[in-house]
Design an enzyme around this catalytic site. Structure first.
Site, PDB file in Angstrom:
ATOM      1  N   HIS A  56       0.783  -1.200  -0.033  1.00 37.07           N
ATOM      2  CA  HIS A  56       0.236  -0.037  -0.058  1.00 37.07           C
ATOM      3  C   HIS A  56       0.941   1.522  -0.112  1.00 37.07           C
ATOM      4  O   HIS A  56       0.373   2.364   0.304  1.00 37.07           O
ATOM      5  CB  HIS A  56      -0.924   0.075   1.366  1.00 37.07           C
ATOM      6  CG  HIS A  56      -1.601  -1.412   1.526  1.00 37.07           C
ATOM      7  ND1 HIS A  56      -2.736  -1.634   0.444  1.00 37.07           N
ATOM      8  CD2 HIS A  56      -1.834  -2.254   2.401  1.00 37.07           C
ATOM      9  CE1 HIS A  56      -3.335  -2.704   0.877  1.00 37.07           C
ATOM     10  NE2 HIS A  56      -2.952  -3.042   2.126  1.00 37.07           N
ATOM     11  N   HIS A 215      -7.138  -4.543  -0.998  1.00 35.69           N
ATOM     12  CA  HIS A 215      -6.238  -6.098  -1.465  1.00 35.69           C
ATOM     13  C   HIS A 215      -7.103  -6.541  -2.462  1.00 35.69           C
ATOM     14  O   HIS A 215      -6.821  -7.607  -2.662  1.00 35.69           O
ATOM     15  CB  HIS A 215      -6.290  -6.735  -0.146  1.00 35.69           C
ATOM     16  CG  HIS A 215      -5.775  -6.070   1.065  1.00 35.69           C
ATOM     17  ND1 HIS A 215      -7.080  -5.475   2.070  1.00 35.69           N
ATOM     18  CD2 HIS A 215      -4.858  -5.898   1.727  1.00 35.69           C
ATOM     19  CE1 HIS A 215      -6.189  -4.801   3.126  1.00 35.69           C
ATOM     20  NE2 HIS A 215      -4.938  -5.205   2.925  1.00 35.69           N
TER      21      HIS A 215
END
Lengths: 333, 333
Positions: A56, A215
């Site tokens: 991320h 995700h």
């Protein structure tokens, strides 16, 4: 899978080493257990620690530095860090007046940060972020997911901590910012986890995933691809509906508008999204007082974006505006 | 083609509008002809103007502001801006002591900036950037292409202009930085121009394009996909060979290392590339004194990256380090 990697098992370590080397003026990398701290330990303040699965970036390590985090604990790609990482980070950065953990609401992260908290010999508290309005429960979560709004929480809490505020004051601000923040994302492509070697989900060139997680978790629904304005309209509507459902008044509010790329979408398109989103929120009576456009909470190589709206008050605005000096966010208003 | 766009013909205008709206504290957007200027016009300095085809954001408009550009002229995607844009921008930002154009070396840009220069009633000069070591002539160029190193030229020249230096001094620094800068890129995927609607080139999942241009122009050769370290080794070798061929000594030099993403490659991989590149340059006797990792000169949605090395001297280092306040680059050392 075409990625700039060597051995799949070493991706994280090699990437962290590059990060630490590129930002050697700002951060220190500690190995085994892995965590990253500010180059110069802060004193007389609540230590702010975040962490979560990697993939991320720049979240979270990119937000280490003055006015934001004291440390970050990177897990493997899309995998929670372990309690020993958090424990070691906390021992390293504790400055005598407590630790505040900022944790995105995913079951693994929540459990592991809780375990670390129980092991710690000092006072600590946790802010759980849950800004994603898309779904209530999902692949890795009970309750709402924490996504791009987490960075706004980290910025404001980090600023508050620099003032010497105590643990409960920092936590209260973090909870307030989270409460006043809502996000919704959309994916045009899947991401590919290096260790898996193939896309997390299949998506046709005529489709998009509305409400996708960071995700690649499922969102609200698979929909037909359509023009940007229609997509943005739905994202904005979901955010406004969420504030409305939770009894938060948006009309005549000042707000921070963050258009966040998941990493595979060019800046040119993110600004186009911003253009429409800002107009829609403005039409709804919201004053966009602060803006941020770019890749701030990504999902590996996913093409897609999220919109985050944070309802400002004087306290949040002050802490958003205050100086920050990290690898990924830096200003001195 | 899946992109966040509405009408293909409006992509640029909608994106520019979003950019201007998100950074309303820093920039003004002028339409018909299109150019972007600083919010507050600078006085008593050489005015620095750049421009080029769109699709490379944040280049160039993202670098407008104190310590960098005074104006930027965005062409359509991968298409040169027109002389009337440059003329109008120059008229707007001229502060009495001349205009310096910073132009990437592509035939269309060079021709159009030359035409604007001939029309201008004030003194002007041009710095042509040509940092790409990959090929000598290419699809849109005679001579070497200007790529990510352009941003380093813009930063240093912008800083010099703020000191009140005259036109020739600014130009001389720009030429020197360009001379001491070398870049080489690699693509894993093609980019897709919105108006074309399909990838600019075909590339198999087992291949990479070594030396690719920032419009997807051919590089040196199509090669087999392989591990990151081997790719980076070739990029670094090409850069070192270029400095060597041009008689620029690299051993014992201080350098700025920029690992630039083309926009489709995640930060995690860019840091991994940085890690290897920094080690290789260091092993060669170069001291990496400054670093930058991120999407600074992009190629729409292309997955890929470039490595840029700029050999520092005290003057370049001073102007790189000096304060800058733009949408995409901001610091106050």
């Amino acid at each position: 899978m075409k990625k700039f990697i060597n051995d799949v098992d070493n991706v994280l370590l090699e990437s962290l080493s590059g990060f630490a080397s590129a930002h050697a003026d700002l951060v220190n990398l500690h190995l085994d257990p892995n965590f990253i701290t500010r180059k110069h330990k802060a004193t007389d303040k609540v230590a702010i620690i975040s962490g979560g699965g990697s993939g991320h970036e720049p979240l979270h390590a990119g937000y280490i530095g003055y006015g934001m985090l004291d440390a970050a604990c990177p897990g493997h790609v899309f995998t929670s860090p372990t309690p020993d990482q958090m424990f070691a980070a906390a021992e390293n950065v504790h400055a005598g007046i407590g630790i505040l953990f900022i944790v995105k609401n995913y079951s693994g992260d929540v459990m592991n940060f809780e375990m670390a908290t129980e092991m710690l010999p000092f006072e600590s508290a946790t802010v759980l972020t849950s800004d994603d309005v898309a779904v209530m429960n999902s692949t890795y979560t009970t309750g709402r997911r924490g996504v791009a709004g987490t960075m706004i929480v980290e910025k404001c809490v980090g600023s508050m901590a620099e003032t010497g505020a105590d643990l409960q004051t920092c936590k209260a601000l973090g909870d307030k910012v989270n409460e006043r923040t809502a996000s919704m994302g959309v994916a045009l492509t899947s991401c590919t986890v290096p260790a898996a070697g193939r896309p997390t989900f299949d998506i046709d060139h005529t489709e998009l995933e509305m409400g996708v997680g960071i995700h690649g978790e499922p969102g609200r629904r698979r929909e037909a691809m359509r023009e940007a304005d229609e997509i943005v309209k739905d994202l904005v509507a979901a955010i406004l509906e969420d504030f409305n459902t939770r009894g938060l008044k948006t009309e005549h509010s000042e707000a921070l508008l963050l258009v966040n790329g998941f990493s595979g979408t060019p800046l040119m398109e993110l600004y186009l999204i911003y253009n429409t989103a800002a107009q829609l929120f403005t039409k709804h009576g919201i004053k966009i007082a602060r803006s941020l456009v770019g890749n701030y909470t990504t999902a590996l190589d996913m093409a897609g974006a999220s919109i985050t709206l944070c309802l400002l008050d004087e306290e949040i605005k002050q802490h958003w505006d205050s100086p920050v000096h990290t690898p990924a966010l830096r200003w001195n208003r």
